[in-house]
Design a protein around this motif. Structure first.
Motif, mmCIF file in Angstrom:
data_model
loop_
_atom_site.group_PDB
_atom_site.id
_atom_site.type_symbol
_atom_site.label_atom_id
_atom_site.label_comp_id
_atom_site.label_asym_id
_atom_site.label_seq_id
_atom_site.Cartn_x
_atom_site.Cartn_y
_atom_site.Cartn_z
ATOM 1 N N ASN A 146 9.677 47.789 50.502
ATOM 2 C CA ASN A 146 9.023 46.714 51.255
ATOM 3 C C ASN A 146 9.786 45.386 51.214
ATOM 4 N N HIS A 331 0.493 50.580 54.030
ATOM 5 C CA HIS A 331 1.681 49.751 54.177
ATOM 6 C C HIS A 331 1.390 48.326 53.706
ATOM 7 N N GLU A 335 6.148 45.484 55.151
ATOM 8 C CA GLU A 335 6.716 46.744 55.634
ATOM 9 C C GLU A 335 5.974 47.269 56.857
#
Length: 558
Positions: A146, A331, A335
């Motif tokens: 990320n 997520h 990201e």
């Protein structure tokens, strides 16, 4: 012409030819005018009949082609490559990228996040690295996927990461677009890209799909096909490749109806493993909770997204994914795909670690708005509001126009298959040389094996094909134990052995189950139905064991 069309028109053509020959003959013989006029009139009549039939067939073909287009909507932009304008409108040209670094001496490229992860894994196993450094690495490792460009650059410098091949210094992270570019047309001046996903083909055909559904929402469009991504460093077999198969659904719905989904009750009580963004940031373990509770406490954005997550879970469990090696991971903000407002990955644990196999995203109305802006064509739907308003004896319908929201389940077929095979690869206890695939019967390519104990003509196996049961006959001379092992290795869940007792009245044979290796003896007349019911999950093996006598002799013959 199409052969089928020619076959329809041939009698009419022959009729016209025969009459034309008659007209020519009458002219050659200088027949009376009255006879010639009648023959010419008949010729014109037959020509009109041919023309009418040809027009009718042509119209039928046009209608058929239109029906095919409407049904399959495969044309133009749904193809494997599209013009740049399509991918620019969708945001992929600007945002669909990974970060790479270069060896400053030989120019070799590496994907930055993979390089960091691999270096960290080596450092964690290095006895020379202090425990303080290892603790820091453990806290950073879950966030590598990320990281932003700057964060990756700082991490590379902080840990003095070099080229894994030469040990040379590497560059700062560089953006690298993952789409393959190509030139379209004979001049090569029109730029295009191979599709990195199948979704955009559905979005650009939204109006056709809406029309096909009678102009009503909700509805879904699904597609299976090849996708292409110019991976910086392909690796891990089917896990990271440049060409792969995808299966995607785009489910269009009224944004106002997204919070409550009419089928959510079917999955509300499903308990699944959820690794939320908050848990990841805090370094905590995932939760196991029902989808209903996850929506209620705000872990999952809405019932619509949760419903499709539930259906993904049900599908993966049904085809044989190990629930103990499965999780949904949310997520993180940095990201999240540029098109998503919430997204969860169905991840499977394998020998390569946790891998994303299915994504489930709430794409909101991003894609349709992007293509609408690029083309100037409205890609929305209309809805009647509270109802007609009666005013001064006039009727006014309240019409609202809106861009539908989209929920997208996206399956990476290769990754699902890899995880499925690894999760179902087993070794017999006490016999490391004897492995088998425990694929569920519903997806096993062969449902049953047929093993005659002898090549005696009287023991020829009965035909299961007429019962629509895919099967494999093994009449080789090997021992029954070896033949069982061969069928186990290719995931055949059931085996019928025809022996000399089968010839006796009543005619019976044995049925063996792959995973437990237990066997029963049943009448030949019932075996096909038993295998079919087991393969279609209408009955369980435990139910069969409770209703037929156990048979033990053959499995002990190794």
């Amino acid at each position: 012409m199409d052969p089928a069309v020619e076959e329809l028109l041939t009698p009419y053509r022959q009729s016209v030819k025969e009459q034309g020959d008659l007209v020519r003959k009458l002219k050659d013989e200088k027949a009376p005018d009255i006879d010639l006029q009648r023959a010419v009139a008949e010729l014109k009549k037959r020509k009109h009949a041919l023309t009418d039939k040809a027009s009718m067939v042509s119209m039928t073909l046009v209608q058929w082609a239109a029906l095919l287009r409407q049904t399959f909507y495969k044309h133009g932009e749904i193809s494997s490559f599209s013009k740049k304008i399509c991918w620019k409108a969708s945001g992929h040209v600007e945002r669909f990228q990974d970060y790479m670094v270069k060896d400053l001496k030989n120019g070799e490229c590496f994907r930055a996040d993979h390089l960091i992860e691999n270096t960290f894994e080596k450092m964690l196993s290095d006895k020379k690295v202090t425990e303080d450094i290892k603790a820091e690495i453990r806290s950073i490792l879950p966030t590598v996927d990320n990281m932003s460009k700057d964060e990756m650059g700082e991490t590379l410098k902080r840990f003095s990461i070099k080229s894994p091949v030469t040990g040379n210094d590497i560059s700062d992270p560089l953006e690298f677009n993952l789409m393959f570019s190509t030139a379209i047309g004979p001049t090569g001046t029109v730029k295009g890209y191979l599709r990195p996903e199948t979704a955009q083909g559905i979005f650009v055909n939204f109006k056709r799909l809406l029309e096909f559904n009678g102009g009503k929402l909700p509805f879904g469009g699904a597609q299976i096909g090849a996708a292409f991504r110019n991976e910086i460093s392909p690796r891990s077999g089917l896990i990271r490749v440049r060409e792969f198969a995808m299966a995607e659904i785009e489910y269009f719905m009224d944004p106002k109806e997204k919070e409550t989904f009419y089928k959510f009750e079917n999955v509300r009580d499903l308990k699944v493993t959820l690794l939320s963004a908050c848990k990841q940031m805090e370094g905590k373990a995932p939760d196991v909770k029902s989808l209903g509770d996850a929506v209620k406490d705000g872990t999952i954005a809405n019932e619509s997204l949760a419903y499709f997550m539930g259906r993904i879970y049900m599908f993966l469990m049904k085809v044989g994914i190990d629930n103990n090696k499965f999780r949904f991971r949310q997520h993180l903000a940095n990201e999240m795909a540029h098109y998503a407002c919430d997204c969860w990955d169905a991840e499977m644990k394998t020998s390569y670690g946790w891998i994303e196999c299915v994504g489930c995203a709430d794409r909101s109305c991003y894609d349709l708005l992007c293509h609408q802006k690029a083309t100037g064509m409205k890609l929305g739907s209309r809805d009647n509001c509270e109802g007609p308003e009666i005013h001064f004896e006039e009727r006014h319908d309240h019409i609202e126009e809106f861009n539908p929201s989209v929920i997208e389940p996206s399956f990476g077929i290769g990754r699902v298959m890899y995880s499925l095979f690894e999760h179902n690869f087993k070794i017999r206890e006490g016999d490391e040389q004897r492995s088998y695939l425990s694929l569920p019967p519903i997806i096993a390519p062969y449902k049953c094996s047929v093993l005659p104990l002898s090549n005696n003509a009287d023991l020829l196996p009965f035909d299961l094909l007429k019962h629509d049961i895919s099967h494999k006959v093994d009449s080789s001379s090997g021992s029954i134990g070896r033949r069982y092992a061969r069928t186990d290795a290719i995931a055949i869940p059931y085996g019928i052995t025809v022996d000399f007792d089968t010839l006796k009245d009543p005619h019976t044979a044995t049925l063996r189950e792959r995973d437990t290796m237990k066997q029963i003896r049943a009448p030949l007349s019932e075996l096909a139905e038993i295998v079919r019911d087991l393969s279609q999950q209408r009955r369980t093996w435990e139910d069969i064991l409770n209703n037929y006598p156990i048979f033990e002799q053959q499995e002990s013959t190794k």
